[in-house]
Design a protein around this motif. Structure first.
Motif, PDB file in Angstrom:
ATOM      1  N   ALA A 129      21.681 -17.024  40.115  1.00 25.36           N
ATOM      2  CA  ALA A 129      21.298 -16.975  41.400  1.00 25.36           C
ATOM      3  C   ALA A 129      22.260 -18.280  42.023  1.00 25.36           C
ATOM      4  O   ALA A 129      22.253 -19.224  41.273  1.00 25.36           O
ATOM      5  N   LEU A 130      22.395 -18.092  43.367  1.00 30.34           N
ATOM      6  CA  LEU A 130      23.284 -18.941  43.880  1.00 30.34           C
ATOM      7  C   LEU A 130      22.079 -19.673  44.916  1.00 30.34           C
ATOM      8  O   LEU A 130      21.733 -18.725  45.990  1.00 30.34           O
ATOM      9  N   GLU A 131      21.981 -20.742  44.872  1.00 29.79           N
ATOM     10  CA  GLU A 131      20.897 -21.491  46.122  1.00 29.79           C
ATOM     11  C   GLU A 131      21.894 -21.799  47.400  1.00 29.79           C
ATOM     12  O   GLU A 131      22.819 -22.575  46.798  1.00 29.79           O
ATOM     13  N   CYS A 132      21.396 -21.581  48.431  1.00 33.06           N
ATOM     14  CA  CYS A 132      22.451 -21.665  49.396  1.00 33.06           C
ATOM     15  C   CYS A 132      22.005 -22.454  50.408  1.00 33.06           C
ATOM     16  O   CYS A 132      20.745 -21.909  51.045  1.00 33.06           O
ATOM     17  N   LYS A 133      22.540 -23.299  51.223  1.00 30.04           N
ATOM     18  CA  LYS A 133      22.275 -24.053  52.634  1.00 30.04           C
ATOM     19  C   LYS A 133      22.951 -23.554  53.634  1.00 30.04           C
ATOM     20  O   LYS A 133      24.337 -23.580  53.325  1.00 30.04           O
ATOM     21  N   LEU A 134      22.513 -23.118  54.823  1.00 28.91           N
ATOM     22  CA  LEU A 134      23.320 -22.677  55.840  1.00 28.91           C
ATOM     23  C   LEU A 134      24.353 -23.658  56.432  1.00 28.91           C
ATOM     24  O   LEU A 134      24.300 -24.653  56.396  1.00 28.91           O
ATOM     25  N   HIS A 135      25.696 -23.008  56.194  1.00 28.99           N
ATOM     26  CA  HIS A 135      26.850 -23.721  56.882  1.00 28.99           C
ATOM     27  C   HIS A 135      27.312 -23.168  58.332  1.00 28.99           C
ATOM     28  O   HIS A 135      27.406 -24.119  59.076  1.00 28.99           O
ATOM     29  N   ARG A 136      27.206 -21.809  58.448  1.00 28.12           N
ATOM     30  CA  ARG A 136      27.325 -21.577  59.721  1.00 28.12           C
ATOM     31  C   ARG A 136      26.948 -19.951  59.878  1.00 28.12           C
ATOM     32  O   ARG A 136      27.165 -19.280  58.939  1.00 28.12           O
ATOM     33  N   ILE A 137      26.659 -19.644  61.086  1.00 25.08           N
ATOM     34  CA  ILE A 137      26.691 -18.255  61.406  1.00 25.08           C
ATOM     35  C   ILE A 137      27.578 -17.814  62.653  1.00 25.08           C
ATOM     36  O   ILE A 137      27.532 -18.633  63.451  1.00 25.08           O
ATOM     37  N   ILE A 138      28.540 -16.709  62.241  1.00 24.72           N
ATOM     38  CA  ILE A 138      29.352 -16.294  63.251  1.00 24.72           C
ATOM     39  C   ILE A 138      29.160 -15.117  63.604  1.00 24.72           C
ATOM     40  O   ILE A 138      29.395 -14.270  63.019  1.00 24.72           O
TER      41      ILE A 138
END
Length: 201
Positions: A129-138
């Motif tokens: 699993a890769l835990e992710c924090k939002l960088h950007r939504i394009i």
């Protein structure tokens, strides 16, 4: 002889079917999120890849406004769980359009495992699993590129070959066209040729 396909002639829906039949195989991001009301969500997304290595950023692309996108917008966090062939039925099941107040974890019988750095849970049965924090939504056309910076990653020990996860042990699933899926199949290796060693004719 070739067969011609024009986006203008086919229209968006049929050209989508064409695109997803030739851009193959596609890895699957099995994305877990949490709604603003705290309801867990889990859905497969086959428009998925690595977007940057430093910082480590992955992206998935919803082609419609559904729970994954709404939840990431609301909370700024998600987890990409590895989609392995052992979980084929469950992965397909989480693609069902359940109402937003129903958790796919419960609907298909998957266990939630607490994440280390984000609020959405991992899929306990998934081998990585890769835990992710939002960088950007394009926004792009009728879709959205959701880019998340990887804040933490886990892999089951038995998936490792020395310091690296091993593909044969992970047994990834991939999406093809229509309702077609694929397993890993044969693995071949070849070294990249440095220019200094390129054969001279």
């Amino acid at each position: 002889m070739r067969v011609d396909f024009s986006p203008d002639d086919l229209g968006p829906r049929d050209f989508y079917k064409f695109l997803t039949s030739v851009v193959i195989p596609r890895p699957i991001a099995w994305v877990s999120t949490l709604s603003a009301d705290g309801i867990p969500n889990l859905a497969p997304h086959s428009f998925f890849t690595v977007a940057s290595t430093d910082p480590p950023i992955v992206q998935f692309t919803p082609t419609a406004r559904k729970d994954s996108l709404n939840n990431v917008e609301a909370t700024g966090e998600f987890v990409v769980n590895f989609a392995s062939e052992d979980l084929f039925a469950e992965i397909n099941g989480t693609g069902t359009n359940f109402p937003a107040d129903i958790s796919e974890f419960d609907a298909v019988g998957l266990a939630m495992e607490p994440s280390r750095t984000v609020r959405p849970a991992r899929v306990a049965e998934s081998p990585a699993a890769l835990e992710c924090k939002l960088h950007r939504i394009i926004p792009v056309g009728n879709s959205w590129l959701v880019l998340g910076e990887v804040s933490f990653a886990v892999v089951n020990q038995e998936m490792m070959d020395g310091k690296h996860p091993e593909a044969r042990r992970l047994k990834p699933l991939a999406r093809l066209g229509l309702n077609e899926w694929s397993r890993l199949g044969q693995i071949v290796t070849i070294d990249r040729i440095p220019y200094r060693d390129w054969p001279k004719s």
